[in-house]
Design a protein around this motif. Structure first.
Motif, short mmCIF file in Angstrom:
data_model
loop_
_atom_site.label_atom_id
_atom_site.label_comp_id
_atom_site.label_asym_id
_atom_site.label_seq_id
_atom_site.Cartn_x
_atom_site.Cartn_y
_atom_site.Cartn_z
N GLY A 103 35.50 32.34 47.16
CA GLY A 103 35.95 31.73 45.91
C GLY A 103 37.45 31.42 45.91
N THR A 104 37.87 30.78 44.82
CA THR A 104 39.28 30.44 44.60
C THR A 104 39.85 31.44 43.59
OG1 THR A 104 38.83 28.11 44.96
CG2 THR A 104 40.86 28.64 43.75
N VAL A 105 40.97 32.03 43.94
CA VAL A 105 41.60 32.98 43.02
C VAL A 105 42.56 32.22 42.10
CG1 VAL A 105 43.03 35.04 42.82
CG2 VAL A 105 41.49 34.80 44.76
N VAL A 106 42.40 32.43 40.80
CA VAL A 106 43.32 31.83 39.83
C VAL A 106 44.02 32.98 39.12
CG1 VAL A 106 43.54 30.37 37.79
CG2 VAL A 106 41.85 29.81 39.56
N PHE A 107 45.34 33.02 39.27
CA PHE A 107 46.12 34.11 38.70
C PHE A 107 46.70 33.71 37.35
CE2 PHE A 107 46.84 34.94 43.34
CZ PHE A 107 46.23 36.19 43.40
N VAL A 108 46.51 34.56 36.34
CA VAL A 108 47.24 34.38 35.09
C VAL A 108 48.10 35.62 34.87
CG1 VAL A 108 45.47 32.90 34.05
CG2 VAL A 108 45.42 35.37 33.62
N ASP A 109 48.96 35.56 33.88
CA ASP A 109 49.91 36.66 33.68
C ASP A 109 49.22 37.87 33.03
OD1 ASP A 109 52.37 37.84 33.97
OD2 ASP A 109 53.32 36.84 32.24
N GLN A 325 53.43 38.22 48.12
CA GLN A 325 53.23 38.79 49.46
C GLN A 325 53.57 37.76 50.53
OE1 GLN A 325 52.44 41.92 50.29
NE2 GLN A 325 51.92 42.72 48.24
N GLU A 326 54.09 38.24 51.66
CA GLU A 326 54.48 37.34 52.73
C GLU A 326 53.27 36.55 53.25
OE1 GLU A 326 56.87 39.30 55.65
OE2 GLU A 326 56.73 37.54 56.98
N GLY A 327 53.43 35.26 53.36
CA GLY A 327 52.36 34.43 53.92
C GLY A 327 51.33 33.97 52.91
N TYR A 328 51.45 34.46 51.63
CA TYR A 328 50.50 34.05 50.59
C TYR A 328 50.36 32.56 50.57
CZ TYR A 328 49.11 32.66 45.86
OH TYR A 328 48.49 32.07 44.80
N PRO A 329 49.20 31.95 50.49
CA PRO A 329 47.87 32.58 50.34
C PRO A 329 47.04 32.56 51.62
CG PRO A 329 47.70 30.33 49.59
CD PRO A 329 49.09 30.49 50.21
N TRP A 330 47.68 32.56 52.76
CA TRP A 330 46.98 32.72 54.04
C TRP A 330 45.86 31.69 54.21
CZ3 TRP A 330 47.55 36.56 50.34
CH2 TRP A 330 48.64 37.39 50.54
N LYS A 331 46.15 30.48 53.78
CA LYS A 331 45.19 29.36 53.88
C LYS A 331 43.93 29.61 53.05
CE LYS A 331 46.78 27.55 58.24
NZ LYS A 331 46.86 28.12 59.57
N LYS A 332 43.98 30.58 52.15
CA LYS A 332 42.86 30.81 51.23
C LYS A 332 43.11 29.99 49.96
CE LYS A 332 40.88 33.63 53.94
NZ LYS A 332 39.81 33.03 54.73
N GLN A 333 42.06 29.81 49.17
CA GLN A 333 42.18 29.01 47.95
C GLN A 333 42.78 29.86 46.84
OE1 GLN A 333 41.45 25.66 47.76
NE2 GLN A 333 41.25 25.95 49.98
#
Ligand code: PLP
Length: 379
Positions: A103-109, A325-333
């Protein structure tokens, strides 16, 4: 300055073991003598006890709390293209599990006081691809599940509670597992209900989630020699034995955590440079962690160092938000929906003071004394 420096540990695993050694040893011996160590009767017993504890119809033991999350996502059909809304202010595994499921991670506050997902930020993040909301009951306090349920109903979304940290907590008129499709649990040793190793579970009222997770955890099998696609993620019977013994004490241990939190709150009430944890009225916070914040980010590292130098094993949960985090998002969605200042502030300012049921008054008072000493000299 107290005369003697105490050493205050962050966890009390061995103290806890010694307090209920006879119960744990007896359960483990029962498994050892039974000859059934994987998917045996002790696991079935513990699953029944765990479902009863949560007042859910089902509980399924799995290998760890991360697997509990992604196995549930897979059981619900969450995969590539599906967006799951969560916070960046959580342990990494919440997002990791969404990525593992594809899946795709969607971050909210997060909310400024509780540090749990801010329901007011969720609706703006919803798109036609949104499939699920994944609130985390961070530090031992429930997210605002009533508000989250309302949004989920309005937009026809799934809700999976990441309850790695708050077993035994409840909200204002709701239980964990009551307002969602499923709640997942981690039993890694440092959790409020922890085994001596890794473990996890899914609790749900949905028979399909129960059925599919049961199959997925066991090579896609619910009958000997018959398989569909699946994995190996089972909760071993020896872990179930330990957890079954410990589950009987969880209320008493939560009460002790609350007692130490109240003692910290009282002792630290007058400190000028820190903010104390917030308990939402009507909620039962079970203080998996007792997290204070320095009012100024520049104070956090020196304060942590001061406490460590004074023999106190204080830590940070979590000093680097996932999107930092370093490298976020590591080619992930992944997508960050709107600014996330509360999550970033919490990451920059958090300090977790020692918190476990087997603490002593002397230890808690020593921590209070040292925090106040730092507070007096902070510039
Ligand atoms: C919020 C949260 N989610 C998920 C996990 C993952 O659990 P586990 O370590 O058992 O895989 C943890 C803890 O480790 C956690 O704190």
């Amino acid at each position: 300055m107290p005369e003697t420096k105490l050493k205050v540990a962050f966890y009390g695993h061995v103290r806890q073991y010694h307090n209920i050694k006879a119960e744990i040893d007896a359960n483990m011996q029962e498994v050892l003598e039974s000859g059934q160590y994987v998917m045996g009767p002790m696991l079935a017993r513990f699953e029944k006890e765990l479902a009863e504890f949560h007042k859910t119809k089902y509980a399924v033991g799995v290998g760890n709390g991360t697997d509990a999350l992604w196995l549930t996502f897979m059981a619900l059909g969450i995969g590539p293209g599906d967006e799951c809304i969560t916070t960046t202010n959580t342990f990494f595994a919440t997002a990791e599990a969404i990525w593992i499921a594809g899946g795709t991670v969607v971050f909210v506050d997060s909310e400024v006081r509780t540090n749990c997902i801010d329901p007011a930020k969720i609706e703006a993040a919803i798109t036609p691809r949104t499939k699920a909301l994944v609130p985390v009951h961070l530090y031992g306090q429930c997210a605002d599940m009533k508000a989250i349920r309302k949004i989920a109903d309005k937009h026809k979304l799934l809700v999976i509670e990441d309850n790695a940290q708050a077993i035994g907590a409840h909200g204002d008129g709701f239980r964990i597992g009551e307002l969602s499709d499923a709640a997942t649990i981690s039993f890694i040793v440092q959790k409020n209900l922890g085994t001596f190793g890794d473990g996890g579970a899914v609790v749900t009222n949905n028979p399909e989630i129960d059925r599919i997770v049961r199959k997925l955890r066991n090579h896609g099998s619910d009958k000997r020699s018959c398989h569909s696609f699946g994995f190996n993620s089972r909760l071993d019977d020896l872990h179930a034995a330990i957890l079954s013994a410990k589950l009987k004490h969880i209320h008493e241990w939560s009460n002790l955590r609350r007692k130490w939190a109240a003692r910290y709150n009282k002792g630290l009430a007058k400190a000028r440079n820190i903010t104390l944890p917030y308990e939402t009225p009507g909620y039962r916070h079970v203080f998996h962690l007792y997290v204070i914040e320095t009012k100024k980010a520049k104070h956090r590292d020196p304060m942590l160092q001061f406490l460590n130098d004074e023999g106190i094993d204080a830590k940070c949960h979590y000093p680097i938000a996932i999107h930092q985090q370093e490298g976020y998002p590591w080619k992930k969605q992944a997508r960050i929906a709107g600014p996330v200042p509360n999550s970033e502030r919490n990451a920059a300012c958090c300090i977790s003071l020692p918190m476990f049921p087997e603490l002593t008054e002397e230890e808690v008072d020593y921590v209070v004394d040292r925090v106040l000493e730092w507070d007096r000299s902070a510039k």
